[in-house]
Design an enzyme around this catalytic site. Structure first.
Site, PDB file in Angstrom:
ATOM      1  N   GLU A   1       0.828  -1.204   0.000  1.00 49.26           N
ATOM      2  CA  GLU A   1       0.000   0.000   0.000  1.00 49.26           C
ATOM      3  C   GLU A   1       0.866   1.260   0.000  1.00 49.26           C
ATOM      4  O   GLU A   1       0.563   2.240  -0.701  1.00 49.26           O
ATOM      5  CB  GLU A   1      -0.949  -0.008   1.196  1.00 49.26           C
ATOM      6  CG  GLU A   1      -2.075  -1.024   1.045  1.00 49.26           C
ATOM      7  CD  GLU A   1      -2.980  -1.077   2.268  1.00 49.26           C
ATOM      8  OE1 GLU A   1      -2.700  -0.349   3.254  1.00 49.26           O
ATOM      9  OE2 GLU A   1      -3.967  -1.846   2.249  1.00 49.26           O
TER      10      GLU A   1
ATOM     11  N   HIS B   1     -10.263   1.570   0.573  1.00 45.38           N
ATOM     12  CA  HIS B   1     -10.742   0.696   1.640  1.00 45.38           C
ATOM     13  C   HIS B   1     -12.267   0.523   1.627  1.00 45.38           C
ATOM     14  O   HIS B   1     -12.808  -0.279   2.396  1.00 45.38           O
ATOM     15  CB  HIS B   1     -10.298   1.235   3.003  1.00 45.38           C
ATOM     16  CG  HIS B   1      -8.835   1.063   3.262  1.00 45.38           C
ATOM     17  ND1 HIS B   1      -7.880   1.840   2.649  1.00 45.38           N
ATOM     18  CD2 HIS B   1      -8.161   0.188   4.047  1.00 45.38           C
ATOM     19  CE1 HIS B   1      -6.678   1.458   3.061  1.00 45.38           C
ATOM     20  NE2 HIS B   1      -6.821   0.462   3.904  1.00 45.38           N
TER      21      HIS B   1
END
Length: 299
Positions: A153, A186
């Site tokens: 990420e 997310h």
């Protein structure tokens, strides 16, 4: 080996990246990262080992292709005195010791309250479990939370997005822009939880909270990345924050020493805000982004 990493790859610049092109480039890469999680549909929940290992393979491929994607957007030239793509992405060894130490110190200060709470509660949880049974931590969920997710990420949402945003927006705005891509990434958890039959109201309230928290956190690691010019600091801080979890503010009133713990929460935040800028002085790290800005001013 360090010299090879520091000098490998074509010299690049990003002069032609406008604001619009930067946003589009970041959007495509962000969507690709999330989409890779669903390329091979798993019949199991997201925390099932088979699902996690399957997603490991997917994000590994994206992480390998991401630097190439950024390179394709760049101007392959000798501008800016021949800076390599790897240095733009924060993958180099210059001043690496302080690039590891100071961001971690800052993050520990920020989490002073939760750390003090754990100490006084007599239930150190994750820390105690890790120290007593370190082998038990080698499992798919922990590898995802503390290694694979922080590394991939931060690579994608900081090391790859920031170089595409800085030319059009400067050094400050990417701190606020890149986390939006990270926060939205997310939201895909909503689909999974709805498919499992969870209450839609609970799912969306959790998703909104998570979006806010991950966006703020993404702003912090983007701040670290830009000012230090290193990827290692954001990755380690990301892993530590995943380890600690969201600060358990609801536990403070019922704790053994609520006043002391409340004061530690406030003190940690205040000291963090005081030290955040001094401890990330770009001059100490020779951050490529601030070096470029200085060169532009001189010219």
């Amino acid at each position: 080996m360090a010299d090879v990493i520091d000098h490998f790859g074509p010299f690049v610049s990003f002069n032609t990246i406008t604001r619009f092109r930067g946003i589009i480039a970041c959007l495509v890469l962000s969507v690709a990262y999330v989409a890779s999680l669903y390329v091979l549909k798993s019949p199991y929940p997201r925390d099932h080992p088979k699902t996690i290992k399957q997603r490991f393979r997917s994000v590994f491929v994206i992480s390998l292709l991401a630097p190439l994607y950024v390179w394709l957007w760049a101007d392959r030239s000798l501008d800016y005195n021949g800076i390599s793509l790897w240095k733009y992405m924060g993958i180099h060894s210059e001043n690496i010791f302080i690039a590891i130490l100071f961001p971690l110190v800052l993050t520990l200060i920020l989490f002073l309250g939760p750390i003090i709470l754990l100490y006084f509660s007599g239930d150190p949880g994750n820390v105690k479990g890790f120290l007593e049974y370190p082998s038990s931590w080698v499992n798919a969920i922990n590898l995802r939370n503390y290694l694979v997710a922080p590394l991939t990420e931060e690579l994608v949402y900081r090391a790859c997005l920031v170089p595409l945003l800085v030319p059009g927006f400067g050094n400050a705005m990417p701190i606020f822009i890149s986390p939006l891509f990270f926060g939205v990434a997310h939201i895909h958890h909503v689909i999974e939880r709805l498919q499992q039959g969870e209450n839609p109201k609970d799912v969306w309230s959790t998703a909104i909270f998570q979006f806010g928290y991950t966006t703020v956190f993404g702003g912090y690691t983007a701040f670290l990345f830009l000012r230090t010019g290193h990827l290692i600091g954001p990755v380690l801080c990301h892993s530590f924050c995943n380890f600690m979890g969201f600060p358990p503010l609801d536990q403070v009133p019922s704790s053994k020493y609520p006043r002391i713990i409340s004061a530690s929460f406030v003190a940690g935040l205040v000291v963090f805000l005081i030290l955040a800028v001094p401890l990330t002085n770009p001059v100490w790290y020779n951050s490529v982004y601030y070096s470029l800005q200085a060169n532009d001013v001189e010219e």
